[in-house]
Motif scaffolding. Structure first.
Motif, mmCIF file in Angstrom:
data_model
loop_
_atom_site.group_PDB
_atom_site.id
_atom_site.type_symbol
_atom_site.label_atom_id
_atom_site.label_comp_id
_atom_site.label_asym_id
_atom_site.label_seq_id
_atom_site.Cartn_x
_atom_site.Cartn_y
_atom_site.Cartn_z
ATOM 1 N N VAL A 268 0.946 -1.267 0.141
ATOM 2 C CA VAL A 268 0.028 -0.135 0.136
ATOM 3 C C VAL A 268 0.913 1.309 0.021
ATOM 4 O O VAL A 268 1.416 1.633 1.119
ATOM 5 C CB VAL A 268 -0.791 -0.004 1.306
ATOM 6 C CG1 VAL A 268 -1.935 1.131 1.050
ATOM 7 C CG2 VAL A 268 -1.735 -1.044 1.404
ATOM 8 N N GLY A 269 1.085 1.631 -1.100
ATOM 9 C CA GLY A 269 1.795 3.144 -1.247
ATOM 10 C C GLY A 269 0.744 4.138 -1.324
ATOM 11 O O GLY A 269 -0.084 4.228 -2.041
ATOM 12 N N LEU A 270 0.648 4.875 -0.183
ATOM 13 C CA LEU A 270 -0.232 5.907 0.091
ATOM 14 C C LEU A 270 -0.046 6.962 -1.208
ATOM 15 O O LEU A 270 1.184 7.058 -1.528
ATOM 16 C CB LEU A 270 -0.095 6.590 1.329
ATOM 17 C CG LEU A 270 -0.577 5.372 2.521
ATOM 18 C CD1 LEU A 270 -0.268 6.360 3.919
ATOM 19 C CD2 LEU A 270 -1.925 5.260 2.418
ATOM 20 N N PRO A 271 -1.223 7.445 -1.594
ATOM 21 C CA PRO A 271 -1.095 8.358 -2.546
ATOM 22 C C PRO A 271 -0.462 9.641 -2.234
ATOM 23 O O PRO A 271 -0.930 10.918 -2.374
ATOM 24 C CB PRO A 271 -2.545 8.696 -3.008
ATOM 25 C CG PRO A 271 -3.107 8.337 -1.850
ATOM 26 C CD PRO A 271 -2.466 7.292 -1.272
ATOM 27 N N LEU A 272 0.718 9.719 -1.682
ATOM 28 C CA LEU A 272 1.478 10.919 -1.444
ATOM 29 C C LEU A 272 3.228 10.680 -1.794
ATOM 30 O O LEU A 272 3.256 9.599 -2.207
ATOM 31 C CB LEU A 272 1.657 10.835 0.345
ATOM 32 C CG LEU A 272 0.503 10.737 1.037
ATOM 33 C CD1 LEU A 272 0.821 10.493 2.674
ATOM 34 C CD2 LEU A 272 -0.224 12.091 0.866
ATOM 35 N N LEU B 122 4.796 10.453 7.200
ATOM 36 C CA LEU B 122 3.570 10.496 7.747
ATOM 37 C C LEU B 122 3.273 10.231 9.474
ATOM 38 O O LEU B 122 2.914 11.018 9.972
ATOM 39 C CB LEU B 122 2.583 9.732 6.904
ATOM 40 C CG LEU B 122 1.178 10.031 7.421
ATOM 41 C CD1 LEU B 122 0.584 11.265 7.293
ATOM 42 C CD2 LEU B 122 0.262 8.987 6.384
ATOM 43 N N LEU C 68 2.322 12.641 12.237
ATOM 44 C CA LEU C 68 1.263 12.211 13.227
ATOM 45 C C LEU C 68 1.277 12.406 14.437
ATOM 46 O O LEU C 68 0.597 12.581 15.333
ATOM 47 C CB LEU C 68 0.523 11.032 12.876
ATOM 48 C CG LEU C 68 -0.043 10.851 11.319
ATOM 49 C CD1 LEU C 68 -0.559 9.506 11.082
ATOM 50 C CD2 LEU C 68 -1.180 12.017 10.886
ATOM 51 N N LEU D 201 5.498 10.262 -6.494
ATOM 52 C CA LEU D 201 4.270 9.635 -5.971
ATOM 53 C C LEU D 201 4.793 8.162 -5.323
ATOM 54 O O LEU D 201 5.191 7.346 -6.322
ATOM 55 C CB LEU D 201 3.317 9.452 -6.606
ATOM 56 C CG LEU D 201 2.105 10.680 -6.868
ATOM 57 C CD1 LEU D 201 1.123 10.668 -7.841
ATOM 58 C CD2 LEU D 201 1.929 10.756 -5.512
ATOM 59 N N SER E 63 2.696 5.996 -4.646
ATOM 60 C CA SER E 63 1.725 4.815 -5.285
ATOM 61 C C SER E 63 2.054 4.576 -6.629
ATOM 62 O O SER E 63 1.486 3.780 -7.350
ATOM 63 C CB SER E 63 0.447 5.246 -4.966
ATOM 64 O OG SER E 63 0.326 6.696 -5.571
ATOM 65 N N MET E 64 2.942 5.391 -7.322
ATOM 66 C CA MET E 64 3.440 5.040 -8.675
ATOM 67 C C MET E 64 4.687 4.139 -8.839
ATOM 68 O O MET E 64 5.254 3.921 -10.043
ATOM 69 C CB MET E 64 3.860 6.034 -9.258
ATOM 70 C CG MET E 64 2.490 7.139 -9.558
ATOM 71 S SD MET E 64 1.425 6.200 -10.613
ATOM 72 C CE MET E 64 0.087 7.410 -10.505
ATOM 73 N N ARG F 129 7.667 2.647 5.971
ATOM 74 C CA ARG F 129 6.652 3.466 6.647
ATOM 75 C C ARG F 129 6.478 2.840 7.905
ATOM 76 O O ARG F 129 6.306 3.338 8.887
ATOM 77 C CB ARG F 129 5.455 3.549 5.575
ATOM 78 C CG ARG F 129 4.571 4.467 5.988
ATOM 79 C CD ARG F 129 3.458 4.748 5.076
ATOM 80 N NE ARG F 129 2.645 3.559 5.063
ATOM 81 C CZ ARG F 129 2.203 2.854 3.990
ATOM 82 N NH1 ARG F 129 2.186 3.514 2.957
ATOM 83 N NH2 ARG F 129 1.573 1.778 3.995
ATOM 84 N N GLN G 279 7.440 4.380 12.301
ATOM 85 C CA GLN G 279 6.692 4.706 13.583
ATOM 86 C C GLN G 279 7.738 4.193 14.768
ATOM 87 O O GLN G 279 7.295 4.188 15.743
ATOM 88 C CB GLN G 279 5.633 3.604 13.557
ATOM 89 C CG GLN G 279 4.710 3.517 12.508
ATOM 90 C CD GLN G 279 3.605 2.421 12.715
ATOM 91 O OE1 GLN G 279 3.327 2.002 11.584
ATOM 92 N NE2 GLN G 279 3.115 2.046 13.576
#
Ligand SMILES: Nc1ncnc2c1ncn2[C@@H]1O[C@H](COP(=O)(O)OP(=O)(O)O)[C@@H](O)[C@H]1O
Ligand SMILES: [Mg+2]
Lengths: 289, 262
Positions: free
Chosen positions: B105-109, B117, B121, B154, B156-157, B170, B174
């Motif tokens: 899951v590549g976030l669309p960022l 992220l 957060l 990106l 997600s690309m 990612r 954390q």
């Protein structure tokens, strides 16, 4: 060697046939739109001018321009949006992102879908009873805009919810798993990726609101006013009602005048839709997954 | 049948202690009466065919049952000695547990923002701190060299294999104490799989890893201890090598790892 069987050939013929059938249907769909536009431009085009847009009606509305109606429609739509967008988007976010999947949520969803099907004249009567009389706003922009807002709310909610749901669930799960709250997830991932859909829905809504006549007729729109509204408690003229009036209620209106009004109304709607489409295309080019 | 946890064979502290864990979706039981221990700095493998409850087990660990309305969890899961059901702040619990899904899951960022992220957060704002975290995590996920010149593009690309390493970066951002991997190699080419396996071997020096895998050989290569789940039951928990060559309590475990199953 490879040979096409008769079944292959028949399938190919059928494919071509079906394709042209669908094309024909599409063309049939566009035809009325083109005819309407053509007639409006041909008959209403000649009256279009700066004067027409920016002067008051004269001679018992049989001559002159449409300025107060134009301004009135902008007022009505703007105030209606101020209510329907925040409420609708917030409700959609709740329904899509927070609401548990239980009977109450399903009932609310059902209610929203049904609300979208209520005829606008019924909304008009509701607005008259609730806003004009019960809340005592009188026939005013506020009462009319609130009526429009209530009428458009379900559509705003449904289109916003659909845009939110188009964001893949996996994105949300990824965020939750890293310890993000639901709101952080919505703010950082869901909204940025659905905002184009939400805005497109809102803009389409605006154009629909601009054309509505029934809901504002009893609640805030006037036949004729020789001045512009000064605030939300004033009455106002509006494009849609003005079109109705000059077409059917006033004797001796020259034939081209109603067409001119209709053309301006349609152009307003088309401009907004075009903005929405351009906007959507702009954002789609930046599509992220 | 309740399979008892294996007797402690090293002095390593227990990181996750699971007792009588039962998971239901509505009235359907997905996992029944599972008890096992996971030690600090080990790779704990979970193998088993589809629908045996592996993913549900991981979900229960970081309290994702909260996000699935029909999911009900009974029993105890002690994380660092504290029942995950008694954590008042679930967000804090989840931020200590990194998760990697079967499908990347590549976030669309942007690549940078994907990795930044989680720290953002949890309140890290300083640009140079973020830069440092992003570089370190991408390095550790063996992705840095491939993306260091295009951190703005990106996430997600990226290709599937790169996205999966981005997902791992990612999860590492954390600063987790526990890393959950759910069949990470399903959508990843063999070369990337090997790269990630090397990464995991390095990581286990610092954190504890639970590796759900559909490849028994992957469990053999990586896991210190392995559990075998079958249709909602934990059939066996053993030292990984024992599953393949040593004594097994249940013949089905051996059948499964040798591919003589079903
Ligand atoms: N969100 C869900 N809702 C209902 N049932 C589920 C859900 N997730 C998993 N299940 C059911 O729980 C059982 C175990 O699933 P899962 O934990 O995904 O197994 P695995 O990861 O080993 O394939 C399956 O029978 C599956 O159908
Ligand atoms: Mg699974």
């Amino acid at each position: 060697m490879f040979e096409a069987t008769s079944l292959n050939r028949r399938n190919r013929q059928k494919e071509g046939l079906v394709r042209y059938l669908f094309l024909l249907m599409t063309l049939l769909l566009i035809l009325p739109v083109l005819i309407i536009l053509g007639v409006l431009v041909a008959k209403g085009g000649p009256v279009l001018s700066m004067d027409f847009l920016f002067t008051y009606p004269t001679d018992g509305m049989t001559a002159g321009g449409i300025f107060p109606a134009l301004v009135g429609t902008v007022w009505l739509v703007t105030v209606a949006l101020l209510f329907s967008v925040p409420i609708g988007v917030a409700a959609a976010i709740y329904l899509s992102e927070y609401a548990p999947d239980n009977w109450l949520t399903r009932l609310i969803n059902l209610a929203i879908i049904n609300l979208a099907g209520v005829p606008s004249i019924v909304h008009a009567l509701f607005g008259l009873g609730a806003f004009v009389m019960f809340f005592g706003f009188g026939t005013s922009i506020l009462a009319a805009s609130l009526t429009l807002a209530i009428m458009t709310l379900p559509v705003v909610i449904v289109s916003t919810r659909e845009s939110l749901q188009a964001v893949p669930m996996a994105f949300r799960e990824a965020c939750w798993n890293m310890g993000a709250t639901r709101w952080q997830t919505i703010r950082h991932v869901v909204l940025p990726n659905s905002i184009s859909g939400i805005l497109t829905g809102v803009i389409l809504e605006v154009s629909r609101t601009a054309g509505e006549t029934a809901p504002i007729m009893f609640t805030g729109a006037a036949f004729f006013l020789p001045f512009l509204p000064q605030g939300i408690f004033d009455q106002t003229m509006a494009m849609s009602l003005h079109l109705f009036v000059v077409s059917t209620q006033v004797p001796g209106v020259p034939e081209h005048l109603p067409y001119g009004v209709a053309l301006v109304l349609i152009l307003m709607v088309l401009t907004m839709n075009a903005t929405s489409i351009a906007f959507r295309m702009y954002l789609r080019n930046k599509k992220k997954w | 049948m309740v399979s008892a946890p294996p007797p402690p064979e090293t002095s390593a502290k227990i990181q996750v202690q699971v007792r009588d864990l039962t998971i239901r979706y509505g009235s359907k039981v997905a996992l029944e009466k599972v008890s096992l221990d996971i030690r600090e700095h080990e790779i704990f493998g979970i193998i088993g065919p589809a629908n045996s409850g592996k993913t549900s087990f991981l979900r229960a660990l970081n309290r994702m049952d909260q996000m699935h309305s029909s999911m009900k969890v009974d029993g105890q899961i002690l994380f660092r000695g504290k029942d995950v059901h008694s954590w008042r702040n679930l967000y804090a619990l989840r931020s200590k547990i990194g998760v990697v899904f079967p499908l990347p899951v590549g976030l669309p960022l942007s690549i940078y923002d994907n990795v930044a992220l989680a720290p953002r957060l949890s309140g890290t704002k300083n640009k140079s701190d973020l830069d440092e975290i992003v570089e370190r995590c991408l390095q550790r996920a063996a992705l840095w060299d491939e993306v260091k010149d295009r951190l703005d593009s990106l996430g997600s690309m990226l290709s599937g294999g790169q996205q999966q390493r981005l997902t791992i970066a990612r999860a590492l951002s954390q600063d987790p104490e526990l890393l959950l991997l759910d069949e990470f190699s399903i959508a990843v080419d063999p070369v990337t799989t090997m790269k990630i396996e090397d990464v995991l071997k390095e990581l286990k020096k610092e954190i504890t890893i639970i590796l759900v895998t559909n490849l028994v050989q992957q469990a053999r290569r990586l896991a210190d201890n392995t559990a075998f789940f079958l249709t909602g039951e934990c059939i066996e928990v053993a030292k990984t090598e024992d599953l393949f060559t040593g004594e097994v309590k249940d013949p089905r475990s051996r059948d499964y790892v040798e591919g003589r199953f079903g």
